[in-house]
Design a protein around this motif. Structure first.
Motif, PDB file in Angstrom:
ATOM      1  N   LEU A   1       0.803  -1.218   0.000  1.00  0.00           N
ATOM      2  CA  LEU A   1       0.000   0.000   0.000  1.00  0.00           C
ATOM      3  C   LEU A   1       0.835   1.267   0.000  1.00  0.00           C
ATOM      4  O   LEU A   1       0.430   2.278  -0.549  1.00  0.00           O
ATOM      5  CB  LEU A   1      -0.944  -0.001   1.217  1.00  0.00           C
ATOM      6  CG  LEU A   1      -1.902  -1.185   1.312  1.00  0.00           C
ATOM      7  CD1 LEU A   1      -2.840  -1.009   2.487  1.00  0.00           C
ATOM      8  CD2 LEU A   1      -2.694  -1.356   0.031  1.00  0.00           C
TER       9      LEU A   1
ATOM     10  N   THR B   1       2.671   2.466  -4.254  1.00  0.00           N
ATOM     11  CA  THR B   1       1.705   3.444  -4.737  1.00  0.00           C
ATOM     12  C   THR B   1       1.667   4.632  -3.788  1.00  0.00           C
ATOM     13  O   THR B   1       2.096   4.554  -2.646  1.00  0.00           O
ATOM     14  CB  THR B   1       0.288   2.843  -4.827  1.00  0.00           C
ATOM     15  OG1 THR B   1      -0.143   2.467  -3.504  1.00  0.00           O
ATOM     16  CG2 THR B   1       0.243   1.644  -5.744  1.00  0.00           C
TER      17      THR B   1
ATOM     18  N   HIS C   1      -0.930   8.225  -2.761  1.00  0.00           N
ATOM     19  CA  HIS C   1      -2.252   8.801  -2.923  1.00  0.00           C
ATOM     20  C   HIS C   1      -2.235   9.827  -4.049  1.00  0.00           C
ATOM     21  O   HIS C   1      -1.245  10.553  -4.217  1.00  0.00           O
ATOM     22  CB  HIS C   1      -2.716   9.457  -1.625  1.00  0.00           C
ATOM     23  CG  HIS C   1      -2.926   8.471  -0.516  1.00  0.00           C
ATOM     24  ND1 HIS C   1      -3.125   8.847   0.786  1.00  0.00           N
ATOM     25  CD2 HIS C   1      -2.957   7.117  -0.514  1.00  0.00           C
ATOM     26  CE1 HIS C   1      -3.273   7.769   1.541  1.00  0.00           C
ATOM     27  NE2 HIS C   1      -3.177   6.716   0.763  1.00  0.00           N
TER      28      HIS C   1
ATOM     29  N   GLN D   1      -3.730   3.890 -12.180  1.00  0.00           N
ATOM     30  CA  GLN D   1      -2.838   2.728 -12.207  1.00  0.00           C
ATOM     31  C   GLN D   1      -1.542   3.057 -12.937  1.00  0.00           C
ATOM     32  O   GLN D   1      -0.442   2.732 -12.461  1.00  0.00           O
ATOM     33  CB  GLN D   1      -3.567   1.569 -12.897  1.00  0.00           C
ATOM     34  CG  GLN D   1      -2.983   0.205 -12.642  1.00  0.00           C
ATOM     35  CD  GLN D   1      -3.873  -0.885 -13.224  1.00  0.00           C
ATOM     36  OE1 GLN D   1      -4.282  -0.823 -14.369  1.00  0.00           O
ATOM     37  NE2 GLN D   1      -4.186  -1.878 -12.426  1.00  0.00           N
TER      38      GLN D   1
ATOM     39  N   TRP E   1      -0.836   5.777  -8.698  1.00  0.00           N
ATOM     40  CA  TRP E   1      -1.627   6.380  -7.637  1.00  0.00           C
ATOM     41  C   TRP E   1      -2.671   5.382  -7.165  1.00  0.00           C
ATOM     42  O   TRP E   1      -3.239   4.625  -7.968  1.00  0.00           O
ATOM     43  CB  TRP E   1      -2.340   7.637  -8.125  1.00  0.00           C
ATOM     44  CG  TRP E   1      -1.439   8.787  -8.420  1.00  0.00           C
ATOM     45  CD1 TRP E   1      -0.235   9.066  -7.844  1.00  0.00           C
ATOM     46  CD2 TRP E   1      -1.669   9.830  -9.380  1.00  0.00           C
ATOM     47  NE1 TRP E   1       0.302  10.208  -8.373  1.00  0.00           N
ATOM     48  CE2 TRP E   1      -0.558  10.710  -9.322  1.00  0.00           C
ATOM     49  CE3 TRP E   1      -2.695  10.118 -10.277  1.00  0.00           C
ATOM     50  CZ2 TRP E   1      -0.455  11.841 -10.113  1.00  0.00           C
ATOM     51  CZ3 TRP E   1      -2.593  11.247 -11.061  1.00  0.00           C
ATOM     52  CH2 TRP E   1      -1.487  12.097 -10.985  1.00  0.00           C
ATOM     53  N   SER E   2      -2.965   5.411  -5.895  1.00  0.00           N
ATOM     54  CA  SER E   2      -4.016   4.558  -5.364  1.00  0.00           C
ATOM     55  C   SER E   2      -5.380   5.201  -5.600  1.00  0.00           C
ATOM     56  O   SER E   2      -5.483   6.395  -5.902  1.00  0.00           O
ATOM     57  CB  SER E   2      -3.807   4.343  -3.858  1.00  0.00           C
ATOM     58  OG  SER E   2      -3.991   5.574  -3.167  1.00  0.00           O
TER      59      SER E   2
ATOM     60  N   PRO F   1      -8.351   7.142  -1.066  1.00  0.00           N
ATOM     61  CA  PRO F   1      -8.673   6.245   0.051  1.00  0.00           C
ATOM     62  C   PRO F   1      -9.912   6.638   0.835  1.00  0.00           C
ATOM     63  O   PRO F   1     -10.659   5.774   1.273  1.00  0.00           O
ATOM     64  CB  PRO F   1      -7.411   6.300   0.921  1.00  0.00           C
ATOM     65  CG  PRO F   1      -6.705   7.551   0.527  1.00  0.00           C
ATOM     66  CD  PRO F   1      -7.029   7.773  -0.908  1.00  0.00           C
TER      67      PRO F   1
ATOM     68  N   GLY G   1      -7.019  -1.003  -8.221  1.00  0.00           N
ATOM     69  CA  GLY G   1      -5.784  -0.901  -7.453  1.00  0.00           C
ATOM     70  C   GLY G   1      -5.721  -1.791  -6.225  1.00  0.00           C
ATOM     71  O   GLY G   1      -6.738  -2.287  -5.740  1.00  0.00           O
TER      72      GLY G   1
ATOM     73  N   GLU H   1      -5.017  -1.273  -3.000  1.00  0.00           N
ATOM     74  CA  GLU H   1      -5.584  -0.863  -1.721  1.00  0.00           C
ATOM     75  C   GLU H   1      -7.049  -1.276  -1.625  1.00  0.00           C
ATOM     76  O   GLU H   1      -7.519  -1.726  -0.574  1.00  0.00           O
ATOM     77  CB  GLU H   1      -5.444   0.644  -1.534  1.00  0.00           C
ATOM     78  CG  GLU H   1      -5.747   1.087  -0.107  1.00  0.00           C
ATOM     79  CD  GLU H   1      -5.113   2.429   0.228  1.00  0.00           C
ATOM     80  OE1 GLU H   1      -4.598   3.088  -0.696  1.00  0.00           O
ATOM     81  OE2 GLU H   1      -5.119   2.798   1.406  1.00  0.00           O
TER      82      GLU H   1
END
Length: 503
Positions: A76, A80, A82, A111, A115-116, A119, A144, A146
């Motif tokens: 996580l 990657t 945010h 992707q 970047w995630s 969240p 992704g 996460e």
């Protein structure tokens, strides 16, 4: 394990006073470190990341073991990051606004840029996916790591990733059986067909047809053998599905009789002459009375079925002509439209680019003369390669502004082509539209052009935004369509935010 009592008072104090006036207590630093937060960064960043991770953990509704955190923290946090706030804020308008068409593009770009998924928006989004399975199907390959980690933490969300189990085959619901068959077929087509053969007699005629239609999407030699072993019955839907499978088998009786029919009933001198099949031929081939895929009277419908069972290369070899030459010759025969319907069906199955281009160009030339069924010809656009699309657009643009008409196949092509436009196509399209505006004093009535423009905003390369803004500003012609151009640029600017450089 997460502690049963978290130091919320200390966390709130930090949030209220800020890290400039209150350093992180060791208790909080240790907690955040156990969550996989990198402590080698500013304390405000540590605090924000730690609170976000705590919120996610508790919104999953579970307490998860420390070993799970350690196992996934590298995934996580190490690979990657945010997305920038500007990119994260795009998600809501995409899901609930006027940009839903770019959801897959948004996730794919996350992707690509490492970047995630935003969240703080994941829990609500996963809940939405539970309500809309079709939404999950669109995003599952791009959402992704996460998100997939969170899904594993929550038994409700785990339904999103559930793979069909054997009990689905025993379900009373046909959709469960079909889902399981697709799943097994993708893994081991032989086992899938053995399963189908074992239970075939238990199925209704409609369910049998559904299984066969799955096979018809991409039949193999194993499938050709299978249908020879099944007791098919007399249902029309089953017969149609079997016909679709058999016409893709060059060794089938259908294809062999169709090739014989080509030699015996289609002649060419100055033009092609086609004889309708007799009812004995139709019976010999097990053709379907009034097959819904084709039009015309009974014998004309049979003709289209026979022609659709002939490989496109066989037409070229028999006539010793190119696809374009054959299509033009056929145009003079009274049964030409059945020929075209069959060719379109075959183009789609074979994904043949030469024939698809030739069919479209003939459609372009004869759209006002022949009662084409647009839903049939439109299917060709889905199989066009990028090179074919470029070539067809260039051919249309070369005809000048007269090609820009609401009845023109050019408009259909630009709206229905499902993939990104190459830059070459983008620039040639706008050059054409500029000429059209200059020569058309009633340009505001061109609703069909603005319809293409709305589609183009989601199809062209957003990194061309600056180039297009300058072009529109530099030429007063575009001021005549200021409102439509601004709407176009608004969408393009929104998409550009995904791709522009960030610090």
């Amino acid at each position: 394990m997460l502690p049963q009592k978290l130091p919320w008072e200390k966390i709130k104090r930090i949030c209220l006073l800020g890290t400039d006036r209150a350093n992180l207590p060791k208790e909080i630093s240790s907690l955040f470190q156990s969550l996989g937060i990198d402590l080698d960064q500013n304390e405000d960043q540590i605090t924000l990341a730690g609170i976000t991770k705590l919120a996610l953990a508790y919104r999953t509704g579970r307490k998860y073991p420390q070993e799970t955190i350690n196992k996934t923290s590298a995934l996580l946090n190490g690979t990657t990051s945010h997305p920038p706030r500007e990119v994260a804020q795009m998600l809501s308008p995409i899901l609930k606004g006027n940009y839903s068409e770019m959801l897959s593009e948004y996730l794919a770009c996350l992707q690509i840029r490492n970047w995630s998924f935003p969240p703080d928006q994941l829990p609500d989004f996963l809940n939405e996916c539970l309500e809309q399975p079709e939404l999950w199907a669109k995003v599952t390959d791009h959402i992704g790591p996460e998100a997939h980690w969170l899904i594993g933490m929550n038994k409700d969300w785990s339904r999103l990733k559930s793979t069909p189990k054997e009990k689905n085959w025993r379900s009373k619901f046909p959709s469960d059986k079909l889902k399981y068959y697709r799943y097994i077929r993708a893994i081991d087509s032989h086992s899938a067909n053995e399963l189908l053969k074992e239970h075939w007699n238990e199925f209704s005629s409609e369910l049998k047809a559904s299984f066969l239609n799955i096979i018809a999407e991409a039949p193999t030699a194993l499938d050709f053998e299978l249908i020879q072993q099944l007791k098919l019955g007399k249902g029309k839907k089953v017969a149609i599905a079997i016909f679709k499978i058999q016409r893709q088998n060059l060794e089938s009786n259908i294809c062999k009789v169709a090739l014989d029919f080509l030699q015996e009933n289609i002649s060419i001198k100055k033009q092609i002459k086609i004889k309708l099949p007799g009812l004995d031929v139709a019976a010999d081939m097990n053709l379907i009375s009034h097959h819904p895929e084709f039009t015309g009277g009974l014998k004309a419908n049979y003709l289209a079925q026979i022609l659709s069972a002939i490989p496109l290369q066989a037409f070229e070899e028999y006539f010793k002509k190119t696809p374009t030459e054959i299509i033009r010759l056929v145009d003079k025969d009274e049964w030409s439209f059945q020929f075209y319907e069959a060719i379109i069906a075959r183009c789609i199955e074979e994904k043949n680019q030469d024939w698809s281009q030739s069919m479209f160009l003939h459609y372009l030339e004869t759209a006002e003369l022949i009662p084409w069924q647009e839903t049939k010809i439109n299917d060709i656009y889905k199989i066009l390669s990028e090179d074919s699309f470029i070539e067809l657009v260039n051919t249309c643009v070369a005809k000048g502004p007269k090609i820009v008409d609401k009845e023109s196949p050019f408009i259909d092509l630009m709206i229905n082509y499902p993939r990104e436009w190459p830059n070459e196509t983008t620039f040639s399209f706008f050059k054409l539209i500029k000429k059209w505006i200059q020569k058309n004093p009633r340009f505001w009535e061109g609703w069909y052009i603005w319809q293409v423009l709305r589609k183009a905003a989601f199809r062209i390369d957003p990194m061309q935004l600056g180039v297009m803004q300058k072009a529109f500003q530099a030429d007063e012609t575009w001021a005549l369509a200021e409102e439509e151009i601004n709407k176009f640029l608004e969408v393009l600017s929104f998409r550009y935010r995904l791709y522009k450089p960030y610090p």
